[in-house]
Design a protein around this motif. Structure first.
Motif, PDB file in Angstrom:
ATOM      1  N   MET A   1      27.996 -40.172  14.919  1.00  0.00           N
ATOM      2  CA  MET A   1      28.973 -39.312  15.583  1.00  0.00           C
ATOM      3  C   MET A   1      28.306 -38.283  16.479  1.00  0.00           C
ATOM      4  O   MET A   1      28.928 -37.727  17.361  1.00  0.00           O
ATOM      5  N   LEU A   2      27.046 -38.003  16.211  1.00  0.00           N
ATOM      6  CA  LEU A   2      26.273 -37.117  17.077  1.00  0.00           C
ATOM      7  C   LEU A   2      25.093 -37.905  17.599  1.00  0.00           C
ATOM      8  O   LEU A   2      24.545 -38.763  16.902  1.00  0.00           O
ATOM      9  N   LYS A   3      24.707 -37.584  18.843  1.00  0.00           N
ATOM     10  CA  LYS A   3      23.590 -38.293  19.448  1.00  0.00           C
ATOM     11  C   LYS A   3      22.326 -37.484  19.205  1.00  0.00           C
ATOM     12  O   LYS A   3      22.285 -36.313  19.553  1.00  0.00           O
TER      13      LYS A   3
ATOM     14  N   ARG B   1      24.183 -45.728  16.046  1.00  0.00           N
ATOM     15  CA  ARG B   1      25.186 -45.692  17.108  1.00  0.00           C
ATOM     16  C   ARG B   1      25.557 -47.097  17.568  1.00  0.00           C
ATOM     17  O   ARG B   1      26.727 -47.452  17.651  1.00  0.00           O
TER      18      ARG B   1
ATOM     19  N   VAL C   1      29.911 -49.914  13.825  1.00  0.00           N
ATOM     20  CA  VAL C   1      31.054 -50.563  13.171  1.00  0.00           C
ATOM     21  C   VAL C   1      30.592 -51.455  12.019  1.00  0.00           C
ATOM     22  O   VAL C   1      31.116 -51.378  10.901  1.00  0.00           O
TER      23      VAL C   1
ATOM     24  N   HIS D   1      29.286 -49.324   9.136  1.00  0.00           N
ATOM     25  CA  HIS D   1      30.295 -48.559   8.407  1.00  0.00           C
ATOM     26  C   HIS D   1      31.115 -49.424   7.460  1.00  0.00           C
ATOM     27  O   HIS D   1      31.803 -48.904   6.588  1.00  0.00           O
TER      28      HIS D   1
ATOM     29  N   TYR E   1      31.995 -42.645   3.120  1.00  0.00           N
ATOM     30  CA  TYR E   1      31.605 -41.283   3.467  1.00  0.00           C
ATOM     31  C   TYR E   1      32.663 -40.312   2.973  1.00  0.00           C
ATOM     32  O   TYR E   1      33.853 -40.563   3.140  1.00  0.00           O
TER      33      TYR E   1
ATOM     34  N   ALA F   1      39.919 -33.338   6.107  1.00  0.00           N
ATOM     35  CA  ALA F   1      41.192 -33.113   6.790  1.00  0.00           C
ATOM     36  C   ALA F   1      41.969 -34.417   6.742  1.00  0.00           C
ATOM     37  O   ALA F   1      41.439 -35.455   7.101  1.00  0.00           O
TER      38      ALA F   1
ATOM     39  N   TRP G   1      46.077 -36.492   7.041  1.00  0.00           N
ATOM     40  CA  TRP G   1      47.327 -36.513   7.796  1.00  0.00           C
ATOM     41  C   TRP G   1      48.458 -36.024   6.896  1.00  0.00           C
ATOM     42  O   TRP G   1      48.814 -36.720   5.930  1.00  0.00           O
TER      43      TRP G   1
ATOM     44  N   LEU H   1      40.533 -48.717   7.083  1.00  0.00           N
ATOM     45  CA  LEU H   1      39.695 -48.390   8.237  1.00  0.00           C
ATOM     46  C   LEU H   1      38.275 -48.897   8.045  1.00  0.00           C
ATOM     47  O   LEU H   1      37.568 -49.153   8.999  1.00  0.00           O
TER      48      LEU H   1
ATOM     49  N   GLY I   1      39.535 -32.534  12.501  1.00  0.00           N
ATOM     50  CA  GLY I   1      38.504 -33.125  11.645  1.00  0.00           C
ATOM     51  C   GLY I   1      38.875 -34.493  11.117  1.00  0.00           C
ATOM     52  O   GLY I   1      38.135 -35.077  10.341  1.00  0.00           O
ATOM     53  N   ARG I   2      40.030 -35.027  11.531  1.00  0.00           N
ATOM     54  CA  ARG I   2      40.438 -36.323  11.001  1.00  0.00           C
ATOM     55  C   ARG I   2      39.721 -37.469  11.697  1.00  0.00           C
ATOM     56  O   ARG I   2      39.504 -38.524  11.103  1.00  0.00           O
TER      57      ARG I   2
ATOM     58  N   GLU J   1      36.716 -37.586  12.339  1.00  0.00           N
ATOM     59  CA  GLU J   1      35.454 -37.790  11.632  1.00  0.00           C
ATOM     60  C   GLU J   1      35.626 -38.838  10.528  1.00  0.00           C
ATOM     61  O   GLU J   1      34.797 -39.734  10.363  1.00  0.00           O
ATOM     62  N   LEU J   2      36.722 -38.720   9.786  1.00  0.00           N
ATOM     63  CA  LEU J   2      37.000 -39.698   8.731  1.00  0.00           C
ATOM     64  C   LEU J   2      37.248 -41.077   9.323  1.00  0.00           C
ATOM     65  O   LEU J   2      36.811 -42.091   8.784  1.00  0.00           O
ATOM     66  N   VAL J   3      37.998 -41.103  10.426  1.00  0.00           N
ATOM     67  CA  VAL J   3      38.333 -42.380  11.051  1.00  0.00           C
ATOM     68  C   VAL J   3      37.072 -43.066  11.561  1.00  0.00           C
ATOM     69  O   VAL J   3      36.839 -44.250  11.315  1.00  0.00           O
ATOM     70  N   ARG J   4      36.216 -42.282  12.246  1.00  0.00           N
ATOM     71  CA  ARG J   4      35.000 -42.867  12.809  1.00  0.00           C
ATOM     72  C   ARG J   4      34.013 -43.285  11.723  1.00  0.00           C
ATOM     73  O   ARG J   4      33.166 -44.151  11.945  1.00  0.00           O
ATOM     74  N   ALA J   5      34.104 -42.652  10.538  1.00  0.00           N
ATOM     75  CA  ALA J   5      33.213 -43.053   9.447  1.00  0.00           C
ATOM     76  C   ALA J   5      33.611 -44.409   8.883  1.00  0.00           C
ATOM     77  O   ALA J   5      32.839 -45.045   8.178  1.00  0.00           O
TER      78      ALA J   5
ATOM     79  N   GLY K   1      35.309 -48.494  15.961  1.00  0.00           N
ATOM     80  CA  GLY K   1      34.429 -48.329  17.104  1.00  0.00           C
ATOM     81  C   GLY K   1      34.533 -46.943  17.701  1.00  0.00           C
ATOM     82  O   GLY K   1      35.539 -46.257  17.548  1.00  0.00           O
TER      83      GLY K   1
ATOM     84  N   LEU L   1      31.799 -42.058  25.195  1.00  0.00           N
ATOM     85  CA  LEU L   1      30.636 -42.745  24.628  1.00  0.00           C
ATOM     86  C   LEU L   1      29.380 -41.889  24.686  1.00  0.00           C
ATOM     87  O   LEU L   1      28.443 -42.102  23.940  1.00  0.00           O
ATOM     88  N   HIS L   2      29.372 -40.928  25.603  1.00  0.00           N
ATOM     89  CA  HIS L   2      28.150 -40.149  25.791  1.00  0.00           C
ATOM     90  C   HIS L   2      28.213 -38.759  25.182  1.00  0.00           C
ATOM     91  O   HIS L   2      27.269 -38.001  25.292  1.00  0.00           O
ATOM     92  N   ARG L   3      29.326 -38.431  24.568  1.00  0.00           N
ATOM     93  CA  ARG L   3      29.378 -37.072  24.016  1.00  0.00           C
ATOM     94  C   ARG L   3      29.368 -37.121  22.496  1.00  0.00           C
ATOM     95  O   ARG L   3      29.653 -38.147  21.890  1.00  0.00           O
ATOM     96  N   ASP L   4      29.043 -35.961  21.903  1.00  0.00           N
ATOM     97  CA  ASP L   4      29.081 -35.830  20.454  1.00  0.00           C
ATOM     98  C   ASP L   4      30.521 -35.645  19.987  1.00  0.00           C
ATOM     99  O   ASP L   4      31.352 -35.110  20.721  1.00  0.00           O
ATOM    100  N   LEU L   5      30.753 -36.055  18.749  1.00  0.00           N
ATOM    101  CA  LEU L   5      32.061 -35.791  18.157  1.00  0.00           C
ATOM    102  C   LEU L   5      32.298 -34.286  18.137  1.00  0.00           C
ATOM    103  O   LEU L   5      31.430 -33.521  17.730  1.00  0.00           O
TER     104      LEU L   5
END
Ligand SMILES: Nc1ncnc2c1ncn2[C@@H]1O[C@H](COP(=O)(O)OP(=O)(O)O)[C@@H](O)[C@H]1O
Ligand SMILES: [Mg+2]
Lengths: 314, 553
Positions: free
Chosen positions: A54-56, A70, A74, A77, A82, A88, A90, A105, B132-133, B135-139, B143, B280-284
């Motif tokens: 999530m961070l580069k 990175r 997919v 994961h 995690y 947080a 819904w 997910l 902050g949701r 973050e959970l989704v991307r974990a 994609g 694609l190029h930035r941080d969460l």
């Protein structure tokens, strides 16, 4: 599973002028529980977010389950779960829906019986809406979703910060069951007892850098044990030994600390001095941790000015 | 205890891939789309229903109010050709019922759909990320682009949910076909472009509030610029700077044209692609527009009142300037109205009866100032909803755990609402006056006319704010119901001009109760009564807040 779950070398990451990670090394071996210790702001969550893609990273190498965090996010994961530090959710969904969603997910087909058992273990009602949940209950939802399916790696960021002691015990027990089946765990925490109870290895991080790492045994060896003993004789010969430090005498009671490799010599010397009520305590994790942060603590105590946590060590 | 767990995992590579699940940057998009639609399952149909109802009501009112072709031709020759309506609605291209109704709801509603779509996209992108949701989704096995792409698809679905029913309603009118298809294309095209815009803005702004404001302002500026193009022949190129202008060029009932519609879609896709590259190029959690560090000490931040102003106060200048920019543009074109009039003898004759050129200027000023009033009401509702949001996160509980009484907190909230409700129309009027004066408008009426109109809008906006507060005090989750007053006001603004509905129907909205200023005479009694109602509602709200449970104490 032969690949290393986590391998981080010389990782650097800055946010504007803040150096969140400054050359961090961190390794989690297959099947091991790795504790990741550090106070607030040390860089634990940043490390984990880099690990999850999530961070580069600015520089350094990061490998997750043998892949690139990175590029292969997919696929990787699907093999890990995690639990974030701040969960947080819904508010419109129910607890049960949320767990299903989080499992979905990850691409996991839910085993409803197992999910329900896990929800019961964590005392969660699947039909309650998340909007009314406390921080602890939200965290429990994320834990249930993380623990209700088998994975190769669990990434847990201060997972028990909102749990009561009973639930923390359920958490420890469930993690142990996963470990028994070969799951590796990265557990960031500042609860020493939890790390001591669960972890095989520990990395202590300070200002974005690992300052100690190794197995708990190895770390203990670096730190002195505390000895308390009643002596009828004169303790002077003890104080003269090279491995003995900080000796104080209070009537018949003598207290000192001893280097790990000097233990043999010291016990031999003790036996000639008529010892009674001897206790020898290995250092607790808390003591090791405080040793790393001792200067900061001293600064806090001696000075009303806020200590600079980012200052260089020693 | 391991008996409670399933047997050990099959760790073979095949099992890991779980039936060949996709592992690209867009993996999991459809799951997120389904989830977003599930969460929007009431909001999306309700929004679409309101929009479609406005179209249907307008069509019905046109059918009833202008039943004959001759009466509609008269309308086209008078109001339809007037610069005020040109600026607000664009030219009227045909005189069938469908053409006239589409024109009447027309471009403003198309812009509104654009704003609704943009808000939806921001809600599913930056707002989720901020909470902050994401973050959970991307974990999960999701994609890096899936959340963005899913939000874009939800935006397109939202656009279609308005465009398709509007198309069907239009097609049912006598002269509806084939123009209906093109009407649908106008709404859908602008919706797609707005979705792309919002996708990009959500990558740049780090808060959803900023992202929504930027996207909505961009859409509304586009709407206003095409109004300038319609009034000032020399500035006709302004039609080509925004998708709202392109939508107008689709021209459903004149000479329909496909490619402005294609242009809208292409812009939406292009913006989405740029958004994807940025994502694609930035941080969460990061963006280009970072919040600046703030003060280290709470100078003066010592009361609930100061807290309200600090936390929600910044929305007042944002809304006032956004609405005021529209006022400025209208002000700049007001003088053109008089000069255009002389070019149409028939219109001039019709309008001399109304009071001549200044009569038309008055109609125009009163109408747009009325929009500013509704904007003030809408702002009051959004701020009150933000208070409910604060409360659900336990922030109100934190404030009330100090010696701040609930009554005092309600008073602080009411104070903030009054400031915004006064400031938004007044700033709007001042900017309109500024534009008019720059374009050579006469003193002092260029200033006093819009200012008078703005002041008249304050009491009904206060009633909306009062109702929001009353709902906040008794049933915080129902604050959203206060929108009825604003939306009804908008519908009646459309319907009442054209059609004599029973007067009580129109009067449900406080906005329908006040005179149109400049132009009509003001009765102090009505205004005082409205303010009294607003105060009473606010008191009711404060009493409710004193006795109800907090959502999250
Ligand atoms: N998105 C961000 N923007 C700016 N600074 C950040 C961001 N995330 C973390 N930091 C900073 O990086 C440092 C490490 O933070 P973090 O990894 O959250 O620490 P920990 O999890 O150990 O408490 C802190 O100084 C924090 O303020
Ligand atoms: Mg953290």
């Amino acid at each position: 599973m032969t690949e290393q779950p986590v391998e981080i070398r010389d990782l650097r990451k800055r946010f504007g002028t803040v150096r969140a990670l400054d050359g961090l090394d961190l390794v989690v071996e297959p099947g091991q529980v790795a504790g990741f210790l550090g106070p607030n702001g040390a860089g634990k969550s940043t490390t984990i977010r880099v690990l999850l893609g999530m961070l580069k990273p600015d520089s350094g190498t990061v490998r997750l389950l043998g892949g690139d965090p990175r590029r292969d996010a997919v696929a990787l994961h699907q093999r890990l779960s995690y639990v974030p530090g701040e969960v947080a959710l819904w508010p419109q969904l129910t607890g049960g829906e949320t767990v299903d969603l989080l499992l979905g997910l990850r691409g996991v087909r839910t085993d409803p019986a197992r999910r329900d058992r896990m929800m019961r273990r964590f005392e969660l009602n699947p039909t309650t809406r998340v909007a009314s949940y406390s921080k602890g209950n939200r965290q429990k939802i994320a834990l249930v979703a993380a623990l209700a399916a088998d994975v190769d790696l669990l990434v847990l960021d201060e997972p028990t910060s909102g749990l009561d002691p009973l639930m923390a015990a359920v958490f420890e027990e469930t993690v142990r069951e996963h470990v028994a089946r070969g799951t590796a765990v990265l557990l960031s925490s500042h609860v020493m007892a939890e790390v001591e109870a669960l972890c095989d290895t520990v990395t202590i991080i300070r200002a974005g850098k690992a300052v100690q790492s190794g197995s708990l045994e190895q770390l203990r060896r670096l730190t002195r044990s505390a000895v308390t003993v009643h002596l009828t004789g004169d303790p002077a010969p003890l104080a003269a030994l090279p491995g003995v430090h900080d000796l104080v005498r209070d009537g018949e009671t003598v207290r000192f600390t001893v280097d790990d490799d000097a233990t043999g010599e010291v016990t031999a010397a003790l036996s000639t001095l008529g010892p009674r009520a001897l206790t020898m305590a290995p250092p607790s994790l808390e003591e090791m941790f405080l040793r790393e942060y001792g200067d900061e603590l001293a600064a806090l105590e001696s000075d009303d000015e806020p200590a600079t946590r980012r200052g260089s060590r020693r | 205890m391991s008996a409670t767990l399933a047997p050990a995992v099959d760790r073979s590579p095949a099992a890991r891939r779980r039936g060949g699940a996709r592992t690209t940057v867009t993996a999991g998009t459809w799951r997120l789309v389904r989830m977003a639609l599930h969460r929007d399952r009431t909001a999306l149909p309700a929004t679409a229903a309101v929009i479609v109802a406005m179209v249907a009501i307008t069509a019905a009112s046109i059918t009833k109010g202008y039943p004959t072709a001759a009466s509609r031709q008269e309308l086209a020759a008078t109001l339809g050709a007037s610069p005020a309506f040109l600026a607000l609605l664009g030219p009227l291209q045909a005189t069938g019922v469908a053409a006239v109704s589409s024109w009447r709801v027309g471009l403003f509603m198309i812009a509104a759909v654009g704003v609704v779509v943009a808000m939806s996209v921001v809600r599913h992108t930056r707002k989720e990320e901020e909470a902050g949701r994401t973050e959970l989704v991307r974990a999960g096995a999701t994609g890096a682009l899936a959340p963005l792409l899913a939000a874009g698809k939800v935006g397109v679905i939202t656009a279609a949910a308005s465009a398709v029913p509007i198309m069907l309603v239009t097609a049912r009118l006598a002269d509806g076909r084939p123009g209906a298809w093109w009407v649908g294309a106008q709404y859908f095209g602008v919706g797609v472009a707005a979705a792309g815009l919002a996708m990009l803005v959500a990558q740049l702004a780090t808060t959803s509030r900023t992202a929504t404001a930027m996207a909505a302002a961009t859409v509304m500026v586009g709407y206003a610029l095409r109004g300038v193009a319609d009034v000032r022949q020399d500035l006709g190129w302004l039609h080509w700077v925004s998708p709202i202008g392109w939508a107008q060029k689709v021209d459903p009932f004149g000479t329909p044209s496909l490619w402005p519609f294609v242009l809208c879609l292409a812009l939406g896709v292009a913006l989405a692609v740029v958004a994807g590259v940025v994502a694609l190029h930035r941080d969460l959690g990061a963006g280009l527009i970072q919040p600046r560090p703030g003060p280290a000490r709470a100078a003066g931040l010592r009361s609930p009142w100061a807290l309200q102003v600090r936390v929600h106060g910044s929305t007042v200048p944002t809304w006032a300037v956004a609405a005021g920019s529209y006022g400025l543009i209208v002000g700049l074109i007001l003088p053109s109205i008089a000069s255009l009039l002389t070019s149409s003898p028939r219109l001039e004759k019709a309008l001399t009866a109304l009071g001549g050129a200044s009569g038309l200027e008055n109609v125009m000023t009163a109408t747009v100032v009325g929009f500013a009033g509704m904007a003030a009401g809408a702002w009051a509702i959004t701020v009150t909803m933000a208070l409910v949001h604060d409360e659900s996160l336990g922030r109100l509980g934190l404030v009330l755990s100090t010696p701040v009484s609930r009554g005092r907190f309600a008073g602080a909230a009411a104070g903030l609402l009054v400031i915004g409700v006064v400031a938004i129309p007044v700033v709007f009027a001042l900017m309109l006056a500024g534009g008019h004066l720059m374009a050579g408008g006469p003193m002092p009426t260029s200033l006093t006319d819009p200012l008078g109109g703005a002041l008249v809008q304050i009491p009904p906006s206060l009633v909306v704010a009062g109702l929001a507060l009353a709902l906040y005090g008794w049933a915080p989750r129902a604050v959203v119901a206060a929108w009825v007053l604003v939306v009804w006001g908008f519908i009646m603004d459309i319907a009442a001009v054209l059609l004599g509905l029973p007067s009580w129907v129109a009067k449900i909205s406080p906005y329908a109760l006040v005179p149109r200023v400049p132009g009509e005479t003001v009765s102090a009694g009505t205004l005082v009564a409205l303010v009294a109602v607003a105060v009473a509602l606010a008191v009711v709200g404060a009493l409710g807040l004193r006795r109800r449970d907090l959502i999250n104490g």
